[in-house]
Scaffold this motif. Structure first.
Motif, PDB file in Angstrom:
ATOM      1  N   PRO A  58      48.918  -3.088  13.751  1.00  0.00           N
ATOM      2  CA  PRO A  58      48.691  -1.920  14.145  1.00  0.00           C
ATOM      3  C   PRO A  58      48.789  -1.059  15.587  1.00  0.00           C
ATOM      4  O   PRO A  58      49.525  -0.113  15.785  1.00  0.00           O
ATOM      5  CB  PRO A  58      47.326  -1.545  13.508  1.00  0.00           C
ATOM      6  N   ARG A  59      48.391  -2.224  16.395  1.00  0.00           N
ATOM      7  CA  ARG A  59      48.691  -1.777  17.952  1.00  0.00           C
ATOM      8  C   ARG A  59      49.994  -1.489  18.312  1.00  0.00           C
ATOM      9  O   ARG A  59      50.065  -0.896  18.924  1.00  0.00           O
ATOM     10  CB  ARG A  59      47.893  -2.800  18.767  1.00  0.00           C
ATOM     11  N   ARG A  60      50.870  -2.473  17.796  1.00  0.00           N
ATOM     12  CA  ARG A  60      52.366  -2.446  17.828  1.00  0.00           C
ATOM     13  C   ARG A  60      52.907  -1.190  17.379  1.00  0.00           C
ATOM     14  O   ARG A  60      53.850  -0.705  17.817  1.00  0.00           O
ATOM     15  CB  ARG A  60      52.922  -3.723  17.384  1.00  0.00           C
ATOM     16  N   PHE A  61      52.318  -1.004  16.087  1.00  0.00           N
ATOM     17  CA  PHE A  61      52.954   0.534  15.634  1.00  0.00           C
ATOM     18  C   PHE A  61      52.643   1.449  16.363  1.00  0.00           C
ATOM     19  O   PHE A  61      53.585   2.514  16.654  1.00  0.00           O
ATOM     20  CB  PHE A  61      52.495   0.599  14.154  1.00  0.00           C
ATOM     21  N   PHE A  62      51.552   1.897  16.810  1.00  0.00           N
ATOM     22  CA  PHE A  62      51.052   2.907  17.471  1.00  0.00           C
ATOM     23  C   PHE A  62      51.493   3.039  18.963  1.00  0.00           C
ATOM     24  O   PHE A  62      51.526   4.041  19.620  1.00  0.00           O
ATOM     25  CB  PHE A  62      49.403   3.005  17.348  1.00  0.00           C
ATOM     26  N   GLN A  63      51.534   1.607  19.497  1.00  0.00           N
ATOM     27  CA  GLN A  63      51.767   1.849  20.964  1.00  0.00           C
ATOM     28  C   GLN A  63      53.190   0.730  21.193  1.00  0.00           C
ATOM     29  O   GLN A  63      52.959  -0.201  21.697  1.00  0.00           O
ATOM     30  CB  GLN A  63      50.950   1.408  21.859  1.00  0.00           C
ATOM     31  N   PRO A  64      54.438   1.054  20.749  1.00  0.00           N
ATOM     32  CA  PRO A  64      55.523   0.167  20.694  1.00  0.00           C
ATOM     33  C   PRO A  64      56.019  -0.322  21.839  1.00  0.00           C
ATOM     34  O   PRO A  64      56.580  -1.198  22.115  1.00  0.00           O
ATOM     35  CB  PRO A  64      56.528   0.953  19.858  1.00  0.00           C
ATOM     36  N   ASP A  65      55.463   0.540  22.928  1.00  0.00           N
ATOM     37  CA  ASP A  65      55.848   0.126  24.369  1.00  0.00           C
ATOM     38  C   ASP A  65      54.885  -0.840  25.210  1.00  0.00           C
ATOM     39  O   ASP A  65      55.196  -1.171  26.219  1.00  0.00           O
ATOM     40  CB  ASP A  65      56.375   1.155  25.322  1.00  0.00           C
TER      41      ASP A  65
END
Length: 317
Positions: A58-65
């Motif tokens: 989920p962290r990668r989904f919400f903060q892809p950068d």
């Protein structure tokens, strides 16, 4: 262990299970406690044991950068979860639809209608649903209404009272403290990937290396490590001792960061092969040398130290 990516793919034999729910990045000792609790309930009640995780994180989904932060590849996560005795691993796609779904929708549609859960085990601070509005209290309340059990597992702590967590593991790796990282994980930190062609400079000084890019993995501290590296051999993975450098090679090109692994006493052709690398000890930070001879002398010292730490006989003269 079956790996499934849609709740309606579960065969009848796996429905109505005891389900451990979480991201399980690293499958550390705290995660193992959650899965172990679900396993005990499954054994007591004669239920299949399932583990549910999310992809992407989920962290990668919400903060892809965000910079890379993954501790465990999916392949290794699945292997570790299988070792915990799971009958199935359900991988829930974390996409826009799921991110906007309410906590109530997730419980009703995914856990109950999809997986037909009999019992769910989560960490005490688990949150889920749109804007993380779903709490353990809500899960327990809905469970009473919908007819399944819930167990919330308290955080697992070390002897000093510090909680075992993925965040702590990442912090240890950034400091090069792979020993403490392994204590939190309950196993050595490990990366894997396909061996890529490099500049082959290591061969010219007697230390050929297998080169891996770390991709989405958490970056460890730049420097030299005592490692073991494993090659798949049928259903088994055979690990050999070695020494590895992670960094940008400042003596030469200061290029993209690579993990360069040298295996002791063998020089197999590894290009294109799948390699697993376990980190055991940090030897020294990355440094710049005056030339090849100085670098070669230091690598000899590094290799000797790694051999001693890993219990490998000294190199033949």
């Amino acid at each position: 262990m079956r790996i499934l990516r849609h709740p309606y793919e579960l065969p009848a034999s796996l429905l109505g299970g005891s389900l451990a729910l979480g991201n399980f990045d690293g499958v550390h000792r705290g995660h193992q406690r959650v899965i172990g609790s679900a396993r005990a309930i499954a054994a007591q009640q004669g239920l299949p044991l399932g583990v549910m995780t999310f992809a992407p994180h989920p962290r990668r989904f919400f903060q892809p950068d965000l910079p890379p932060f993954t501790l465990t590849s999916f392949r290794l996560k699945a292997h570790l979860i299988s070792e915990e005795g799971a009958d199935f691993l359900y991988v829930q796609a974390f996409d826009e639809a799921l991110s906007k779904g309410s906590a109530e929708w997730f419980v009703t549609e995914v856990l109950v209608k999809g997986l037909h859960v009999a019992h769910v085990v989560v960490g005490q601070d688990y949150a889920f649903g749109h804007r993380r509005q779903g709490t353990v209290s809500l899960l327990q309340k809905m469970a009473l209404d919908l007819g399944f059990g819930v167990t919330a597992v308290a955080p697992v702590k070390d002897e000093g009272g510090a909680i075992y967590s993925s965040t702590r593991v990442r912090a240890c790796l950034q400091e090069g403290d792979v020993t403490t990282a392994a204590q939190i994980l309950g196993h050595p930190w490990e990366v894997e990937g396909r061996v890529e062609h490099g500049d082959k400079r290591g061969r010219t000084i007697g230390f050929p290396t297998a080169n891996l890019k770390l991709g989405e993995y958490q970056r460890p501290r730049a420097g030299v490590y005592a490692v073991t590296a494993g090659l798949d051999d049928g259903a088994q993975t055979r690990f050999r001792p070695g020494v590895a450098n992670f960094g940008r090679r400042p003596t030469f090109d200061n290029g993209d960061a690579l993990l360069e692994v040298h295996l002791f006493d063998v020089s197999p052709d590894l290009y294109g092969r799948h390699l697993r690398v376990r980190f055991h000890d940090f030897l020294r930070p990355e440094q710049t040398f005056s030339g090849l001879e100085a670098l070669k002398a230091q690598i000899n010292e590094d290799a000797a130290q790694a051999r001693a730490l890993l219990g490998v006989p000294p190199a033949a003269p």
